[in-house]
Every structure is written in C-alpha cells, then in structure tokens.
Design a protein around this motif. Structure first.
Motif, short mmCIF file in Angstrom:
data_model
loop_
_atom_site.label_atom_id
_atom_site.label_comp_id
_atom_site.label_asym_id
_atom_site.label_seq_id
_atom_site.Cartn_x
_atom_site.Cartn_y
_atom_site.Cartn_z
N ARG A 21 4.63 -1.71 0.62
CA ARG A 21 3.63 -1.52 1.67
C ARG A 21 3.54 -2.74 2.58
NH1 ARG A 21 -1.62 -2.22 2.96
NH2 ARG A 21 -2.02 -3.60 1.21
N GLU A 22 3.57 -3.94 1.98
CA GLU A 22 3.50 -5.16 2.79
C GLU A 22 4.75 -5.32 3.64
OE1 GLU A 22 2.91 -8.12 -0.16
OE2 GLU A 22 0.76 -7.71 -0.40
N ARG A 23 5.90 -4.92 3.11
CA ARG A 23 7.16 -5.08 3.83
C ARG A 23 7.24 -4.19 5.06
NH1 ARG A 23 13.23 -4.12 1.25
NH2 ARG A 23 14.34 -3.95 3.24
N ILE A 24 6.76 -2.94 4.95
CA ILE A 24 6.93 -2.01 6.06
C ILE A 24 5.64 -1.76 6.84
CG2 ILE A 24 8.87 -0.88 4.91
CD1 ILE A 24 7.11 1.41 4.15
N GLY A 25 4.55 -2.44 6.48
CA GLY A 25 3.30 -2.31 7.22
C GLY A 25 2.68 -0.93 7.15
N LEU A 26 2.75 -0.32 5.98
CA LEU A 26 2.31 1.06 5.80
C LEU A 26 0.79 1.15 5.70
CD1 LEU A 26 3.65 3.90 5.19
CD2 LEU A 26 3.31 3.35 2.77
N THR A 27 0.23 2.15 6.36
CA THR A 27 -1.17 2.51 6.17
C THR A 27 -1.24 3.55 5.06
OG1 THR A 27 -1.60 2.15 8.53
CG2 THR A 27 -3.23 3.43 7.30
N ALA A 28 -2.19 3.39 4.13
CA ALA A 28 -2.21 4.30 2.98
C ALA A 28 -3.62 4.56 2.50
CB ALA A 28 -1.37 3.73 1.84
N ILE A 29 -3.82 5.79 1.99
CA ILE A 29 -5.01 6.14 1.22
C ILE A 29 -4.53 6.46 -0.19
CG2 ILE A 29 -7.01 7.66 0.98
CD1 ILE A 29 -6.86 8.24 3.94
N PHE A 30 -5.13 5.81 -1.16
CA PHE A 30 -4.67 5.87 -2.55
C PHE A 30 -5.83 6.34 -3.41
CE2 PHE A 30 -3.53 4.40 -6.70
CZ PHE A 30 -2.16 4.10 -6.73
N VAL A 31 -5.64 7.44 -4.12
CA VAL A 31 -6.68 7.99 -5.00
C VAL A 31 -6.42 7.57 -6.44
CG1 VAL A 31 -7.46 10.14 -6.09
CG2 VAL A 31 -7.37 9.98 -3.61
N THR A 32 -7.47 7.11 -7.12
CA THR A 32 -7.36 6.80 -8.54
C THR A 32 -8.74 6.93 -9.19
OG1 THR A 32 -6.66 5.12 -10.16
CG2 THR A 32 -7.74 4.31 -8.19
N HIS A 33 -8.75 7.15 -10.51
CA HIS A 33 -10.00 7.11 -11.25
C HIS A 33 -10.15 5.77 -11.96
CE1 HIS A 33 -7.05 8.22 -14.34
NE2 HIS A 33 -7.85 7.61 -15.17
#
Length: 259
Positions: free
Chosen positions: A182-194
């Motif tokens: 993610r840091e390398r390609i500058g990705l925007t992300a939404i990450f779901v976890t419990h």
C-alpha cells in the motif's frame, strides 16, 4: 477520495447501517472494525454496489457511484475477501488476469502485469504462475487474491477480513506485506476486520461500528487515549490486556501472567 453521506441499509424492520457518514482521503487506509452484526461488511459492499443502499450516497472522486453501471464500477475497484474466491479451474496467472482480460488489455501487457503483481505480493512467478489454486497454501492463495484485486491498477481497494482465516504467523506476514504494498503504490483502501489489534496495526484511521452505527472514528492513538464510550474502551482494552499479559511473562517471578 471516498465520501459516504448518510448511508443507510434496511432489511425490512432491521436497520443494518444507520445514517453513516465517513470520508477516506487519497492514499489513506481506513479500517472498519466491530463485532458481528455491526454493519461493517454491509458498509463495505455498498461502496462497490454489491449491496445497494436504502438511502444516502457513496461518492468516489466526487462522483456518485449510483450513476455508474455496477460492473463498470467494480472493475475500477480492487476487492479482496477472506475466502479468496479464486477460480479452481484456472491457473494463478489466469486468475490474476481476469479483470485486465475483461478490460481488453493485450496479451503482452497482461503477462507483464501478472508477473509484476506476483513479485509485488512476494511470490515467484516462475514457481506459481502455472499452478492451480489447490496446489497453493492458504497464505499463497490469499496473496494471489490480493494480486488479482490489484490487477487492473485500481486506485481504491476494498478488503473484507482478507487474513482472518489464516494462522497467526501467516497472517502477520501478510499484514506486513500488505502495508508495504500500500505504501509503495499509494493505494487508498477500506479494510474490514473484527480484530482490534489488526485495526490498530494497519489503519491510518479506525472507524468503530456497533449495531449499524458509527461510535468513533480517529487515528489509532485517538482510540487508545480517548475512547468515545464503554464499547470502544472495551475493544481497545483487549489488545492492551493481551500485550500486558505477554510482558508479564518476561517479568521476574513464576512466569505466569495475571488473567
């Protein structure tokens, strides 16, 4: 980059998500965390219209996603989830190439992208390119799933508990690998976890949900130092208590941690 504006989802009399408003900045990783039934996965799936909202809107780069055909929208957004969903009759390379093929990329460009992505997720293309999913370990399959989600060069990625079914060592390695990607390609992300520990380790910001409602959103430090209510306090206290128990094992004495 992403705006959720008073987003709601109702199933009959049940309100699964209630008037949720959130923003995600360009290049940010926002983690949605909460227990079962909190509405986090429903929220995620409304972003790419796997679930249609009952009211409210989702905007990406200022554009309402309701104005786009669902299949066109999904080809622009990477999506990775816990059960991976690799096609068993296809090779690894064919699985990764699914979306670029649908977009009409030429064969040479697809082959370059497949190898590039396998290297990115720390798999040797020569070793895995022509293998089928059932010939891979669970961790390798999950890496291929991430590569497939990135195949069409999306700026946005949605992840629904992608590492939840893995053993702790593999899960830790993949968390670290995803952070580097993610840091390398500058990705925007939404990450779901419990898992609050996972949320604290990965997220730039964390949105805590309970019974379809947003309880608090902030940086990991904000949640740790100033939880908004007892539910958030209990959630952040769990990883703290576990860390203290591990530290206690190293302290002088009988080597037993206090529960």
């Amino acid at each position: 980059m992403i705006e959720l504006d008073r987003l709601s989802k109702r199933y009959g009399a049940q309100l699964a998500v209630a008037e949720l408003s959130l923003t995600v900045g360009d290049g940010e990783l926002l983690v949605l965390v909460g227990g079962s039934g909190s509405g986090k996965t429903t929220t995620l799936k409304m972003v790419n219209r796997l679930i249609e909202p009952s009211s409210g809107s989702v905007r990406i780069d200022g554009n309402d996603v309701a104005a786009l055909a669902p299949h066109e929208l999904r080809r622009r957004i990477g999506y990775a989830f816990q059960r991976v969903g690799l096609f068993p009759h296809m090779t690894v390379a064919e699985n990764v190439a699914v979306t670029p093929s649908l977009l009409g990329w030429d064969a040479q460009r697809i082959a370059r992208r497949v190898d590039e992505l396998l290297v990115l997720v720390e798999l040797d293309p020569a070793q895995v390119r022509d293998r089928r999913p059932d010939e891979l370990s669970g961790g390798q399959q999950q890496r291929v799933g991430v590569a497939r989600a990135l195949a069409a060069e999306p700026r946005l990625m949605l992840l629904d508990e992608p590492f939840g079914a893995l053993d702790p060592l593999t899960r830790d390695r993949l968390q670290q690998s995803f952070r580097r990607i993610r840091e390398r390609i500058g990705l925007t992300a939404i990450f779901v976890t419990h898992d609050m520990s996972e949320a604290l380790l990965l997220g730039d910001r964390i949105a805590v949900m309970h019974a379809g409602r947003l309880l608090q959103v902030g940086a990991p430090r904000d949640l740790l130092t100033a939880p908004a209510d007892d539910i958030v306090r209990q959630m952040v206290e769990t990883p703290r208590r576990q860390a203290a128990a591990v530290d206690a094992l190293l302290a002088p004495g009988d080597g037993r941690a206090t529960p």
